[in-house]
Design a protein around this motif. Structure first.
Motif, PDB file in Angstrom:
ATOM      1  N   SER A  68      57.797  21.891  -4.836  1.00  0.00           N
ATOM      2  CA  SER A  68      58.850  22.826  -5.238  1.00  0.00           C
ATOM      3  C   SER A  68      59.034  23.942  -4.217  1.00  0.00           C
ATOM      4  N   TYR A  69      58.010  24.209  -3.398  1.00  0.00           N
ATOM      5  CA  TYR A  69      58.100  25.215  -2.342  1.00  0.00           C
ATOM      6  C   TYR A  69      58.673  24.641  -1.046  1.00  0.00           C
ATOM      7  N   GLY A  70      59.023  23.360  -1.082  1.00  0.00           N
ATOM      8  CA  GLY A  70      59.641  22.752   0.085  1.00  0.00           C
ATOM      9  C   GLY A  70      58.698  22.014   1.003  1.00  0.00           C
ATOM     10  N   VAL A  71      57.449  21.799   0.575  1.00  0.00           N
ATOM     11  CA  VAL A  71      56.511  21.023   1.378  1.00  0.00           C
ATOM     12  C   VAL A  71      56.835  19.537   1.214  1.00  0.00           C
ATOM     13  N   ALA A  72      56.873  18.819   2.314  1.00  0.00           N
ATOM     14  CA  ALA A  72      57.219  17.393   2.275  1.00  0.00           C
ATOM     15  C   ALA A  72      56.197  16.623   1.438  1.00  0.00           C
ATOM     16  N   GLU A  73      56.670  15.911   0.429  1.00  0.00           N
ATOM     17  CA  GLU A  73      55.768  15.237  -0.513  1.00  0.00           C
ATOM     18  C   GLU A  73      54.870  14.222   0.173  1.00  0.00           C
ATOM     19  N   GLN A  74      55.383  13.551   1.210  1.00  0.00           N
ATOM     20  CA  GLN A  74      54.586  12.519   1.879  1.00  0.00           C
ATOM     21  C   GLN A  74      53.383  13.101   2.625  1.00  0.00           C
ATOM     22  N   LYS A  75      53.376  14.416   2.831  1.00  0.00           N
ATOM     23  CA  LYS A  75      52.243  15.061   3.496  1.00  0.00           C
ATOM     24  C   LYS A  75      51.128  15.432   2.519  1.00  0.00           C
ATOM     25  N   ILE A  76      51.409  15.396   1.228  1.00  0.00           N
ATOM     26  CA  ILE A  76      50.483  15.946   0.238  1.00  0.00           C
ATOM     27  C   ILE A  76      49.676  14.834  -0.424  1.00  0.00           C
ATOM     28  N   THR A  77      48.376  15.024  -0.500  1.00  0.00           N
ATOM     29  CA  THR A  77      47.493  14.102  -1.211  1.00  0.00           C
ATOM     30  C   THR A  77      46.715  14.884  -2.259  1.00  0.00           C
ATOM     31  N   THR A  78      46.685  14.366  -3.472  1.00  0.00           N
ATOM     32  CA  THR A  78      45.919  15.008  -4.542  1.00  0.00           C
ATOM     33  C   THR A  78      44.471  14.527  -4.496  1.00  0.00           C
ATOM     34  N   ILE A  79      43.565  15.464  -4.332  1.00  0.00           N
ATOM     35  CA  ILE A  79      42.131  15.161  -4.340  1.00  0.00           C
ATOM     36  C   ILE A  79      41.443  16.193  -5.223  1.00  0.00           C
ATOM     37  N   PHE A  80      40.819  15.741  -6.288  1.00  0.00           N
ATOM     38  CA  PHE A  80      40.161  16.659  -7.209  1.00  0.00           C
ATOM     39  C   PHE A  80      38.924  17.288  -6.569  1.00  0.00           C
ATOM     40  N   ASN A  81      38.695  18.551  -6.881  1.00  0.00           N
ATOM     41  CA  ASN A  81      37.456  19.204  -6.476  1.00  0.00           C
ATOM     42  C   ASN A  81      36.259  18.513  -7.114  1.00  0.00           C
ATOM     43  N   GLY A  82      35.102  18.762  -6.556  1.00  0.00           N
ATOM     44  CA  GLY A  82      33.890  18.181  -7.124  1.00  0.00           C
ATOM     45  C   GLY A  82      32.688  19.060  -6.845  1.00  0.00           C
ATOM     46  N   ILE A  83      31.624  18.864  -7.590  1.00  0.00           N
ATOM     47  CA  ILE A  83      30.366  19.555  -7.345  1.00  0.00           C
ATOM     48  C   ILE A  83      29.233  18.544  -7.460  1.00  0.00           C
ATOM     49  N   LYS A 134      30.932  14.785 -15.053  1.00  0.00           N
ATOM     50  CA  LYS A 134      30.065  14.011 -14.175  1.00  0.00           C
ATOM     51  C   LYS A 134      30.727  12.705 -13.726  1.00  0.00           C
ATOM     52  N   ALA A 135      31.451  12.088 -14.638  1.00  0.00           N
ATOM     53  CA  ALA A 135      32.053  10.785 -14.345  1.00  0.00           C
ATOM     54  C   ALA A 135      33.285  10.889 -13.447  1.00  0.00           C
ATOM     55  N   ASN A 136      33.901  12.071 -13.359  1.00  0.00           N
ATOM     56  CA  ASN A 136      35.199  12.144 -12.692  1.00  0.00           C
ATOM     57  C   ASN A 136      35.318  13.209 -11.598  1.00  0.00           C
ATOM     58  N   PHE A 137      34.353  14.121 -11.479  1.00  0.00           N
ATOM     59  CA  PHE A 137      34.528  15.244 -10.556  1.00  0.00           C
ATOM     60  C   PHE A 137      33.262  15.514  -9.733  1.00  0.00           C
ATOM     61  N   SER A 138      32.719  14.488  -9.117  1.00  0.00           N
ATOM     62  CA  SER A 138      31.518  14.669  -8.311  1.00  0.00           C
ATOM     63  C   SER A 138      31.881  15.047  -6.873  1.00  0.00           C
ATOM     64  N   ASN A 139      30.966  15.724  -6.214  1.00  0.00           N
ATOM     65  CA  ASN A 139      31.153  16.090  -4.809  1.00  0.00           C
ATOM     66  C   ASN A 139      31.221  14.843  -3.933  1.00  0.00           C
ATOM     67  N   ALA A 140      30.470  13.813  -4.256  1.00  0.00           N
ATOM     68  CA  ALA A 140      30.490  12.576  -3.473  1.00  0.00           C
ATOM     69  C   ALA A 140      31.872  11.924  -3.503  1.00  0.00           C
ATOM     70  N   GLN A 141      32.518  11.952  -4.662  1.00  0.00           N
ATOM     71  CA  GLN A 141      33.872  11.404  -4.750  1.00  0.00           C
ATOM     72  C   GLN A 141      34.833  12.186  -3.863  1.00  0.00           C
ATOM     73  N   LEU A 142      34.712  13.506  -3.874  1.00  0.00           N
ATOM     74  CA  LEU A 142      35.556  14.357  -3.040  1.00  0.00           C
ATOM     75  C   LEU A 142      35.335  14.044  -1.559  1.00  0.00           C
ATOM     76  N   GLN A 143      34.077  13.978  -1.139  1.00  0.00           N
ATOM     77  CA  GLN A 143      33.767  13.728   0.268  1.00  0.00           C
ATOM     78  C   GLN A 143      34.292  12.369   0.727  1.00  0.00           C
ATOM     79  N   ASN A 144      34.110  11.343  -0.087  1.00  0.00           N
ATOM     80  CA  ASN A 144      34.559  10.003   0.299  1.00  0.00           C
ATOM     81  C   ASN A 144      36.078   9.925   0.397  1.00  0.00           C
ATOM     82  N   SER A 145      36.767  10.622  -0.501  1.00  0.00           N
ATOM     83  CA  SER A 145      38.230  10.644  -0.442  1.00  0.00           C
ATOM     84  C   SER A 145      38.703  11.317   0.839  1.00  0.00           C
TER      85      SER A 145
END
Length: 372
Positions: free
Chosen positions: A152-167, A348-359
């Motif tokens: 909505s701020y005008g950033v090109a959608e193809q540049k954006i990737t959704t990656i959840f934070n993790g711990i 634990k099942a959805n927001f691990s740091n390992a998942q974030l790093q691998n993505s």
């Protein structure tokens, strides 16, 4: 693969925690470049992170640009990954002189980052930050909603990737520390304890929280610990005094014992007007502590049902007060603890740091291959 992460270095909240955790057992080589010496740099070094500090004397000090450019070229950096407006400003100025990709993680709403600045200056900084985000090769959004906001701020959608934070989730053994905290703050087993962990900044919604607490003055044995420091401290102290909340609300300042404070709490609060994906919610989940949060950023990706916590609208005093009353009742009927256990299992099942790093690793590889 060698990644350089650039950030101001004065941060004390989620973005600092995000980065320090990101380096832990990462599947890529990484270095941290900070623009100021201080606690962030010290903590990162203690964690074994390679840290370089190139001191910047305020936002308008452009002398660091060439120093950072030289550092990138001399150290074989393959991707620059910036975090926060100040680092983004610098990369805007030097990215045209680089032949390597530039990525940004946007940790907060660019239109709300400068609420503490005079309005004319805030508008300039907001514009410069949005321009920087648009210019980067890759933007990481930490929630579905945040990606939509950036578009909505005008950033090109193809540049954006959704990656959840993790711990890194771990079982905590903090019983002795919790007993000490109870003694320090005169908390009994009968007390209902809420903890709010955030910078004392206008966007964090402390004033709304205190209005909601005012509605709970007739609730016996209620305690709120406000954890954090920031420019709004005097204003918050004034509100506490005006509303006669000193017996219920304690400002405890900056603390390093966040896991212990969350383990002490019956409920963890987040009352922000805007967030991307607050790591404090995952830290709460790690402590098995239920959450009451405003509907901001990616909280809906974590609190996917009422069994996992409460989501209320930002700035809505009545909804927040009602959620607190429900949480107090849930403790009385012994269902609050089960909510914390369910939240922990889901996180634990959805927001691990390992998942974030691998993505990130997979996207980094694609970014490098596209420049060859």
């Amino acid at each position: 693969m060698k990644i350089l992460h650039i950030i101001s270095g004065g941060e004390t909240g989620g973005s600092k925690k995000h980065l320090i955790q990101l380096f832990h057992d990462a599947p890529f080589e990484a270095e941290l470049l900070l623009l100021t010496e201080g606690a962030f740099a010290q903590e990162a070094r203690e964690k074994g992170i390679k840290v370089t500090v190139i001191q910047q004397q305020g936002r308008i000090d452009r002398s660091v640009n060439e120093k950072i450019l030289d550092h990138i070229k001399q150290n074989g950096i393959e991707i620059v990954h910036s975090h926060g407006p100040r680092a983004n400003f610098i990369m805007t100025n030097i990215s045209s002189k680089l032949t390597i990709p530039w990525a940004i993680t946007v940790h907060s709403d660019p239109n709300l980052d400068f609420l503490h600045q005079p309005k004319p200056l805030a508008m300039i900084f907001q514009y410069l930050n949005r321009r920087a985000i648009k210019k980067a090769d890759q933007i990481f959004a930490v929630s579905t909603r945040f990606k939509e906001m950036l578009v909505s701020y005008g950033v090109a959608e193809q540049k954006i990737t959704t990656i959840f934070n993790g711990i890194d989730f771990e079982e905590l053994d903090v019983k002795e520390e919790v007993v000490q905290l109870r003694n320090d703050y005169n908390i009994t087993d009968k007390d209902f304890v809420a903890v709010h962990i955030a910078r004392l900044h206008p966007v964090k919604g402390h004033s709304v929280l205190l209005e909601a607490i005012e509605q709970l003055q007739l609730v016996k044995d209620f305690k709120l610990l406000l954890v954090g420091e920031g420019p709004e401290r005097k204003e918050i102290e004034s509100i506490i005094k005006q509303k006669n909340l000193s017996n219920q609300v304690k400002l405890v300042g900056f603390r390093k014992d966040i896991p212990q404070l969350l383990a002490l709490a019956d409920v963890s609060l987040l009352t922000s007007y805007s967030e991307s994906f607050p790591l404090v919610l995952l830290e709460s989940a790690n402590a098995h502590t239920p959450i009451i949060t405003t509907d901001v950023g990616g909280v809906g990706d974590l609190i996917i049902s009422k069994e996992l916590g409460w989501i209320v609208q930002p700035r809505n005093v009545d909804e927040l007060a009602h959620a607190l009353k429900e949480a107090i009742e849930a403790k009385r009927n012994e269902s609050l603890q089960q909510m914390g256990q369910l939240l922990n299992a889901h996180a634990k099942a959805n927001f691990s740091n390992a998942q974030l790093q691998n993505s990130l690793y997979q996207i980094y590889k694609n970014m490098i291959s596209e420049t060859i």
